[in-house]
Design an enzyme around this catalytic site. Structure first.
Site, PDB file in Angstrom:
ATOM      1  N   CYS A  81      23.216  63.723  -2.571  1.00 10.04           N
ATOM      2  CA  CYS A  81      23.330  62.914  -1.346  1.00 10.04           C
ATOM      3  C   CYS A  81      23.635  63.785  -0.128  1.00 10.04           C
ATOM      4  CB  CYS A  81      24.417  61.863  -1.554  1.00 10.04           C
ATOM      5  SG  CYS A  81      24.987  61.078  -0.037  1.00 10.04           S
TER       6      CYS A  81
ATOM      7  N   CYS B  43       4.756  57.370  13.343  1.00  9.40           N
ATOM      8  CA  CYS B  43       5.206  56.728  12.097  1.00  9.40           C
ATOM      9  C   CYS B  43       4.633  57.435  10.866  1.00  9.40           C
ATOM     10  CB  CYS B  43       4.788  55.254  12.114  1.00  9.40           C
ATOM     11  SG  CYS B  43       4.861  54.429  10.522  1.00  9.40           S
TER      12      CYS B  43
ATOM     13  N   CYS C  20      26.874  62.852   1.710  1.00 10.64           N
ATOM     14  CA  CYS C  20      28.052  63.331   0.978  1.00 10.64           C
ATOM     15  C   CYS C  20      28.311  64.802   1.290  1.00 10.64           C
ATOM     16  CB  CYS C  20      27.853  63.148  -0.527  1.00 10.64           C
ATOM     17  SG  CYS C  20      27.568  61.443  -1.050  1.00 10.64           S
TER      18      CYS C  20
ATOM     19  N   CYS D  35       2.668  55.166   8.515  1.00 12.19           N
ATOM     20  CA  CYS D  35       1.341  54.855   9.062  1.00 12.19           C
ATOM     21  C   CYS D  35       0.364  55.989   8.757  1.00 12.19           C
ATOM     22  CB  CYS D  35       1.422  54.629  10.568  1.00 12.19           C
ATOM     23  SG  CYS D  35       2.557  53.309  11.057  1.00 12.19           S
TER      24      CYS D  35
END
Length: 527
Positions: free
Chosen positions: A421, A74, A424, A77
């Site tokens: 994006c 993670c 996109c 984390c």
């Protein structure tokens, strides 16, 4: 996930540091080996490393225990880890009766199920060995934030003040102090006050029931007073005798009155700007390197007091790194000084009519005019490109959108995108191929619109890419496309007049539209 600078969080969105949602876990985790009962619990950087057996032992041994449920893979984390260790060191240096620990969530599925861990990192606080009702941490992701949150749970969240000397000492030490004046320290209002003090980590709290202190500060009834070393110097929140002290009302009052009359926008102040939950933000754009611009702040501040709680006055320095704010309002740095007002709920933006001199009177008049509905909001639009309709994919902007999209003789399929994006960019070849395929169809238009530079009256674009189909006819019908973004599925959709078979698979979550940055929650990786 890429994110756009959203209206609602326009002023660089104040990610406030509480835990939100993010990536889905799924990476492998090595299961901890069996440990003999009674073996000393290992530590890493001052943090106890627990499993399903040693957690029970830790709860018996430590009356105040915070446990981080994490995953080795993670990223959030990993970002938290050094702050978590620093928090442990801070508390250890104070000899605080709090112990910090961590559990590898994927390696301990029984524990994650028991404590309803739905994302990483999740921090749970256990007191007096009670494992059935831990309190989940939702504060700042900083060492001091974690440490202060814990201090206010194992120690007093507010200081008992018994004389004027104590009050003055507290006020001298801090820029802002919240003091509750209560005639009954055992009543419900006092309990509400202390509950708020536990979580309002950016303020210092005290309380008193001494009559001489009521008299000293001109009080005749229970009141919560915010003392501050700026602006008005003091703000009073009288307790309603009938309804008592309302936690939500007091919290909002303190947030509003702890703000400066004029707040300079930057990365440090943006969380508080949006935490204030004031819907109207008035922005003064100035160049702080110019003396004549700096002088305008006096008048800007003078206009602010009557609007406190209704309009938040914000100064944006165009000489600083605030180009994203300028772009959002369609401004250039050389247009400063100028005013803009935005309602962060509706995202509507307002500008003064014509060029005005910035004085206290003109600023107040502009605010009143917007609040009374006397000024119409404006929409951003690029200019219509000369060759907007020359290629297979037509280029739309705000100024030609209505004319093209709602042409009764055309079926118009529009991609609303952001230049940055990634999703996109991934679908661009399929969109170009679609336009090429239907370029000879007089009744079909394939188009695109940069939604970061063009705003529409009809609707707001909340994620990228957003695909909408505008079928021919007089009804101004709009159909949202939410299926797979490939040439084959696009073609089926168009050929069926904006419909897909029910069995058509939906777009997988990994390719869902990229949301605009409108969340004030910090990241958490979901289970």
């Amino acid at each position: 996930m890429d994110k756009q600078l959203l209206p609602v969080l326009l002023l660089l969105l104040g990610v406030s540091g509480s835990w939100g949602q993010g990536e889905e876990p799924g990476g492998p985790s090595e299961v901890l080996p069996e440990e003999p009962t009674g073996e000393e619990v290992p530590k890493e950087d001052g943090i106890l490393v627990l499993n399903h057996r040693t957690l029970s032992l830790a709860l018996q041994e430590h009356s105040a225990l915070m446990v981080e449920f994490y995953a080795p893979w993670c990223g959030h984390c990993k970002e938290l880890a050094p702050e978590y260790s620093k928090a442990a060191a801070l508390l250890a240096a104070e000899s605080a009766v709090v112990t910090l620990a961590k559990v590898d969530g994927p390696a301990e599925p029984e524990l994650t199920k028991e404590f309803e861990v739905v994302g990483y990192p999740t921090l749970k606080f256990f007191q007096n060995g009670n494992r059935t009702n831990p309190e989940e941490y939702a504060g700042p992701k900083t060492a001091e934030g974690i440490a202060e949150w814990l201090r206010r749970r194992v120690g007093p969240s507010a200081t008992h003040l018994e004389d004027e000397e104590g009050v003055q000492a507290l006020m001298a030490k801090w820029d802002m102090v919240v003091i509750g004046f209560f005639q009954d320290l055992q009543g419900k209002d006092m309990a509400t006050f202390l509950a708020l003090a536990k979580d309002a980590l950016d303020m210092t709290f005290g309380f008193t029931d001494q009559p001489q202190l009521f008299e000293k500060f001109g009080l005749t009834k229970d009141t919560v007073v915010l003392f501050k070393k700026f602006d008005e110097g003091r703000a009073d929140f009288p307790v309603d005798k009938e309804t008592g002290l309302d936690l939500g009302d007091l919290s909002r009052f303190l947030v509003i009155h702890s703000m400066h009359l004029v707040t300079e926008f930057n990365s440090q102040t943006s969380p508080k700007i949006f935490a204030a939950k004031i819907l109207n933000h008035l922005l003064l754009f100035v160049n702080q390197t110019l003396a004549q611009h700096r002088e305008l702040l006096t008048d800007f501040r003078e206009a602010a007091p009557p609007f406190r709680g209704q309009v938040l006055f914000v100064m944006v320095d165009v000489a600083a790194d605030n180009s994203h704010v300028l772009n959002y309002f369609g401004l250039k740095a050389e247009e400063a000084p100028t005013l803009r007002l935005i309602n962060v709920e509706t995202t509507k933006k307002y500008a003064p009519t014509g060029v005005i001199a910035i004085t206290a009177a003109s600023v107040a008049a502009f605010c009143q005019a917007v609040l009374h509905g006397e000024i119409k909001h404006y929409l951003l639009s690029q200019e219509i490109p000369p060759d907007w309709d020359q290629g297979p994919v037509k280029t739309l902007v705000s100024k030609n959108f209505e004319q093209v999209a709602f042409d009764e003789t055309k079926n118009v399929f529009v991609k609303f995108y952001a230049p940055w994006c990634s999703h996109c960019k991934e679908m661009a070849p399929a969109w170009e191929a679609l336009a090429e395929k239907y370029k000879d169809r007089e009744d079909i238009v394939i188009a695109e619109l940069d939604a970061t530079a063009n705003e529409l009256e009809a609707f707001s674009v909340l994620g990228y890419p957003t695909l909408k189909f505008f079928p021919a006819g007089p009804d101004r019908k709009v159909i949202d496309y939410k299926s797979t973004r490939d040439l084959e599925t696009f073609s089926k959709f168009l050929d069926s007049g904006g419909h897909l078979p029910k069995e058509e698979p939906k777009e997988p979550a990994a390719s869902a539209p990229e949301a605009q940055a409108n969340s004030t929650l910090g990241p958490k990786e979901e289970l």
